[in-house]
Scaffold this active site. Sequence first.
Site, PDB file in Angstrom:
ATOM      1  N   HIS A 143       0.857  -1.183   0.000  1.00 60.33           N
ATOM      2  CA  HIS A 143       0.000   0.000   0.000  1.00 60.33           C
ATOM      3  C   HIS A 143       0.891   1.229   0.000  1.00 60.33           C
ATOM      4  O   HIS A 143       1.745   1.373   0.869  1.00 60.33           O
ATOM      5  CB  HIS A 143      -0.873  -0.020   1.263  1.00 60.33           C
ATOM      6  CG  HIS A 143      -1.869   1.095   1.310  1.00 60.33           C
ATOM      7  ND1 HIS A 143      -1.556   2.346   1.780  1.00 60.33           N
ATOM      8  CD2 HIS A 143      -3.158   1.145   0.925  1.00 60.33           C
ATOM      9  CE1 HIS A 143      -2.626   3.114   1.686  1.00 60.33           C
ATOM     10  NE2 HIS A 143      -3.615   2.413   1.181  1.00 60.33           N
ATOM     11  N   TYR A 185      -8.736   9.686   4.222  1.00 61.35           N
ATOM     12  CA  TYR A 185      -9.040  10.431   5.442  1.00 61.35           C
ATOM     13  C   TYR A 185     -10.046  11.521   5.082  1.00 61.35           C
ATOM     14  O   TYR A 185      -9.733  12.419   4.291  1.00 61.35           O
ATOM     15  CB  TYR A 185      -7.769  11.075   6.008  1.00 61.35           C
ATOM     16  CG  TYR A 185      -6.703  10.088   6.424  1.00 61.35           C
ATOM     17  CD1 TYR A 185      -6.825   9.367   7.609  1.00 61.35           C
ATOM     18  CD2 TYR A 185      -5.571   9.876   5.631  1.00 61.35           C
ATOM     19  CE1 TYR A 185      -5.849   8.454   7.996  1.00 61.35           C
ATOM     20  CE2 TYR A 185      -4.583   8.973   6.018  1.00 61.35           C
ATOM     21  CZ  TYR A 185      -4.731   8.269   7.197  1.00 61.35           C
ATOM     22  OH  TYR A 185      -3.763   7.369   7.580  1.00 61.35           O
ATOM     23  N   PRO A 221      -4.941   5.076  16.972  1.00 56.81           N
ATOM     24  CA  PRO A 221      -4.715   4.431  15.674  1.00 56.81           C
ATOM     25  C   PRO A 221      -4.605   5.433  14.522  1.00 56.81           C
ATOM     26  O   PRO A 221      -4.508   5.021  13.376  1.00 56.81           O
ATOM     27  CB  PRO A 221      -5.943   3.537  15.486  1.00 56.81           C
ATOM     28  CG  PRO A 221      -6.688   3.542  16.763  1.00 56.81           C
ATOM     29  CD  PRO A 221      -6.279   4.778  17.505  1.00 56.81           C
ATOM     30  N   LYS A 278       0.477   3.214  14.336  1.00 56.98           N
ATOM     31  CA  LYS A 278       1.810   2.972  14.886  1.00 56.98           C
ATOM     32  C   LYS A 278       1.842   1.858  15.941  1.00 56.98           C
ATOM     33  O   LYS A 278       2.911   1.326  16.239  1.00 56.98           O
ATOM     34  CB  LYS A 278       2.371   4.246  15.546  1.00 56.98           C
ATOM     35  CG  LYS A 278       2.539   5.416  14.600  1.00 56.98           C
ATOM     36  CD  LYS A 278       3.615   5.134  13.578  1.00 56.98           C
ATOM     37  CE  LYS A 278       3.861   6.311  12.670  1.00 56.98           C
ATOM     38  NZ  LYS A 278       4.429   5.928  11.390  1.00 56.98           N
ATOM     39  N   TYR A 316       4.967   8.851   8.341  1.00 58.13           N
ATOM     40  CA  TYR A 316       3.784   8.006   8.159  1.00 58.13           C
ATOM     41  C   TYR A 316       4.170   6.533   8.057  1.00 58.13           C
ATOM     42  O   TYR A 316       3.491   5.664   8.588  1.00 58.13           O
ATOM     43  CB  TYR A 316       3.080   8.466   6.879  1.00 58.13           C
ATOM     44  CG  TYR A 316       1.707   7.901   6.627  1.00 58.13           C
ATOM     45  CD1 TYR A 316       0.688   8.060   7.562  1.00 58.13           C
ATOM     46  CD2 TYR A 316       1.410   7.244   5.431  1.00 58.13           C
ATOM     47  CE1 TYR A 316      -0.576   7.570   7.324  1.00 58.13           C
ATOM     48  CE2 TYR A 316       0.151   6.749   5.186  1.00 58.13           C
ATOM     49  CZ  TYR A 316      -0.844   6.911   6.130  1.00 58.13           C
ATOM     50  OH  TYR A 316      -2.101   6.423   5.894  1.00 58.13           O
TER      51      TYR A 316
HETATM   52  C1  LIG Z   1      -9.457  -0.368  15.985  1.00 56.63           C
HETATM   53  C2  LIG Z   1      -7.961  -0.403  16.045  1.00 56.63           C
HETATM   54  C3  LIG Z   1      -7.221  -0.256  14.861  1.00 56.63           C
HETATM   55  C4  LIG Z   1      -5.820  -0.268  14.914  1.00 56.63           C
HETATM   56  N1  LIG Z   1      -5.122  -0.102  13.749  1.00 56.63           N
HETATM   57  C5  LIG Z   1      -3.763  -0.149  13.786  1.00 56.63           C
HETATM   58  C6  LIG Z   1      -2.972  -0.106  12.559  1.00 56.63           C
HETATM   59  O1  LIG Z   1      -3.495  -0.028  11.424  1.00 56.63           O
HETATM   60  N2  LIG Z   1      -1.605  -0.186  12.670  1.00 56.63           N
HETATM   61  C7  LIG Z   1      -0.984  -0.311  13.884  1.00 56.63           C
HETATM   62  O2  LIG Z   1       0.273  -0.365  13.938  1.00 56.63           O
HETATM   63  N3  LIG Z   1      -1.708  -0.376  15.050  1.00 56.63           N
HETATM   64  C8  LIG Z   1      -3.061  -0.319  15.030  1.00 56.63           C
HETATM   65  N4  LIG Z   1      -3.778  -0.464  16.185  1.00 56.63           N
HETATM   66  C9  LIG Z   1      -3.061  -0.679  17.444  1.00 56.63           C
HETATM   67  C10 LIG Z   1      -2.633  -2.132  17.603  1.00 56.63           C
HETATM   68  O3  LIG Z   1      -3.721  -3.001  17.417  1.00 56.63           O
HETATM   69  C11 LIG Z   1      -2.032  -2.332  18.997  1.00 56.63           C
HETATM   70  O4  LIG Z   1      -1.049  -1.350  19.189  1.00 56.63           O
HETATM   71  C12 LIG Z   1      -1.410  -3.735  19.127  1.00 56.63           C
HETATM   72  O5  LIG Z   1      -2.414  -4.715  19.268  1.00 56.63           O
HETATM   73  C13 LIG Z   1      -0.490  -3.788  20.360  1.00 56.63           C
HETATM   74  O6  LIG Z   1      -0.008  -5.092  20.511  1.00 56.63           O
HETATM   75  P1  LIG Z   1       0.327  -5.658  21.954  1.00 56.63           P
HETATM   76  O7  LIG Z   1       0.789  -7.051  21.737  1.00 56.63           O
HETATM   77  O8  LIG Z   1       1.199  -4.710  22.668  1.00 56.63           O
HETATM   78  O9  LIG Z   1      -1.047  -5.622  22.761  1.00 56.63           O
HETATM   79  P2  LIG Z   1      -2.395  -6.405  22.503  1.00 56.63           P
HETATM   80  O10 LIG Z   1      -2.588  -6.708  21.074  1.00 56.63           O
HETATM   81  O11 LIG Z   1      -3.447  -5.618  23.218  1.00 56.63           O
HETATM   82  O12 LIG Z   1      -2.165  -7.788  23.248  1.00 56.63           O
HETATM   83  C14 LIG Z   1      -2.135  -7.874  24.658  1.00 56.63           C
HETATM   84  C15 LIG Z   1      -2.681  -9.231  25.057  1.00 56.63           C
HETATM   85  O13 LIG Z   1      -2.555  -9.372  26.479  1.00 56.63           O
HETATM   86  C16 LIG Z   1      -3.710 -10.019  26.958  1.00 56.63           C
HETATM   87  N5  LIG Z   1      -3.838  -9.697  28.387  1.00 56.63           N
HETATM   88  C17 LIG Z   1      -4.200  -8.512  28.946  1.00 56.63           C
HETATM   89  N6  LIG Z   1      -4.193  -8.597  30.266  1.00 56.63           N
HETATM   90  C18 LIG Z   1      -3.802  -9.863  30.587  1.00 56.63           C
HETATM   91  C19 LIG Z   1      -3.610 -10.561  31.798  1.00 56.63           C
HETATM   92  N7  LIG Z   1      -3.829  -9.977  32.977  1.00 56.63           N
HETATM   93  N8  LIG Z   1      -3.219 -11.854  31.749  1.00 56.63           N
HETATM   94  C20 LIG Z   1      -2.999 -12.479  30.559  1.00 56.63           C
HETATM   95  N9  LIG Z   1      -3.170 -11.853  29.365  1.00 56.63           N
HETATM   96  C21 LIG Z   1      -3.566 -10.560  29.387  1.00 56.63           C
HETATM   97  C22 LIG Z   1      -4.831  -9.485  26.092  1.00 56.63           C
HETATM   98  O14 LIG Z   1      -5.951 -10.345  26.089  1.00 56.63           O
HETATM   99  C23 LIG Z   1      -4.151  -9.409  24.727  1.00 56.63           C
HETATM  100  O15 LIG Z   1      -4.328 -10.582  23.980  1.00 56.63           O
HETATM  101  C24 LIG Z   1      -5.173  -0.455  16.158  1.00 56.63           C
HETATM  102  C25 LIG Z   1      -5.914  -0.619  17.344  1.00 56.63           C
HETATM  103  C26 LIG Z   1      -7.297  -0.598  17.283  1.00 56.63           C
HETATM  104  C27 LIG Z   1      -8.080  -0.789  18.564  1.00 56.63           C
END
Ligand SMILES: Cc1cc2nc3c(=O)[nH]c(=O)nc-3n(C[C@H](O)[C@H](O)[C@H](O)COP(=O)(O)OP(=O)(O)OC[C@H]3O[C@@H](n4cnc5c(N)ncnc54)[C@H](O)[C@@H]3O)c2cc1C
Length: 398
Positions: free
Chosen positions: A81, A208, A300, A304, A395
């Site tokens: 993209h 956007y 979002p 990032k 970006y």
């Molecule tokens: C609608 C939306 C769109 C997005 N679009 C983008 C995008 O296009 N590009 C981008 O880079 N980012 C995007 N993001 C952000 C991205 O999804 C997050 O930054 C990413 O998921 C972070 O990854 P993580 O592994 O740190 O956390 P998470 O994906 O939140 O994973 C954390 C995990 O820990 C688990 N957990 C929590 N507490 C506990 C506990 N006490 N015990 C055991 N397990 C636990 C949760 O269930 C979860 O599975 C978006 C977010 C949203 C909500």
Amino acid sequence: MARASGDERPDCCGARPGAGPAGLVLANILQAAGVESIVLERRGRVQVEQRARAGFLAPDSVAILREHGLAAGLDARGHTHDRCEFRSAAGRIDLRYSELGGGRIHTVYPQQALVTDLIAEYLSRGGTVHFDTAVERIEGVHGDRPAVVARDGEGRELRFTGDYLAGCDGARGISRTVVPARVASCDHGITWLALLAQAPPAAESVIYGVHARGFAGHMPRTAEVTRYYLQCDPSTDPEQWSEQQIWSELARRLDAPGTPALITGPIIERGLVRLRSQILDPIQAGRLFLVGDAVTSISPSAAKGANLAITGAELLAHGLIDAVRRGDETALQRYSRQHLPRIRRAQEFSHWMIDLLHPPVGTGPDNAYRSELQQARLHNLAVSTAHQDVFADNYVGI
Ligand SMILES: Cc1cc2nc3c(=O)[nH]c(=O)nc-3n(C[C@H](O)[C@H](O)[C@H](O)COP(=O)(O)OP(=O)(O)OC[C@H]3O[C@@H](n4cnc5c(N)ncnc54)[C@H](O)[C@@H]3O)c2cc1C
């Protein structure tokens, strides 16, 4: 290395709450290097593998996934993209960012597909994930054997010890509560209705919609599914929006003369995203290290979050491998210092995007002035190649 005894489970490097992108990338890299660890995830496997969130992966993230043998799915099914478009009352700005700045592009691959691949790969490398197991306490992070106390789906208490712990449990996890960090935070006062539509994208590019009624976003995910966002009242109940209302509001805010109409279809998921940002500093306490959303909540608006999760996980993995295999903690000690500048840069750009995309919030006396600034930002993006280059680098960069 702890031995299993009673409720204790054997563990080498440590246990990690969280099977999101951060925890799974870290687990895979460690496992491939012969450093064993255990992933604890409070949700079930199906739930984790179906949770639709991010989609846009920066080249740094893709390079990390490829380097560590984690990119087979995205190479087979992801697509590149390189364009985004801004639509506003002032007209359209179409930016082909492969031709701007460093010429870098995104790979679009839904987060749930990436998470599915990462789980399968980790299990095939001999890793262990305890699903339906919620971490309740983290103990002894300043000692030699930090511990995680969790409860499994049957209500049994489990205790895991290890040399190190990684908190990959997202923005609402408990790991971050154990780190006595200074928390710099901002509530942007903006809420989005986040929608997934079973409908092909109306265009190849992200669009956007910068509209007086509020922001609207069109984000291609796959040939059949498109993510949409609608800025809405914070008190909105997503279920109160009929599909007709959603599509007509999206059309109104994303419409531009001479462009194809949106392709409508059933809304298969809806929820609210409140734009809040947070940076923790430091991002470790003793033998506990935070990664991903556990370190930084980021809106979002500039895609990032998942990218910071992947790049942070890789950085931490190298530090842990050095520490566990060679007893050398130099890289671990640099983790905060190396990762925080990336986080700050991503946060700064995301904040800039928030100001670019949304009308001023509330009824403040300086709102008219802020609207003028918003128009100036759009104008700069439309006419200045220097601005476009800086935009493209931020970006797509981390
Ligand atoms: C609608 C939306 C769109 C997005 N679009 C983008 C995008 O296009 N590009 C981008 O880079 N980012 C995007 N993001 C952000 C991205 O999804 C997050 O930054 C990413 O998921 C972070 O990854 P993580 O592994 O740190 O956390 P998470 O994906 O939140 O994973 C954390 C995990 O820990 C688990 N957990 C929590 N507490 C506990 C506990 N006490 N015990 C055991 N397990 C636990 C949760 O269930 C979860 O599975 C978006 C977010 C949203 C909500």
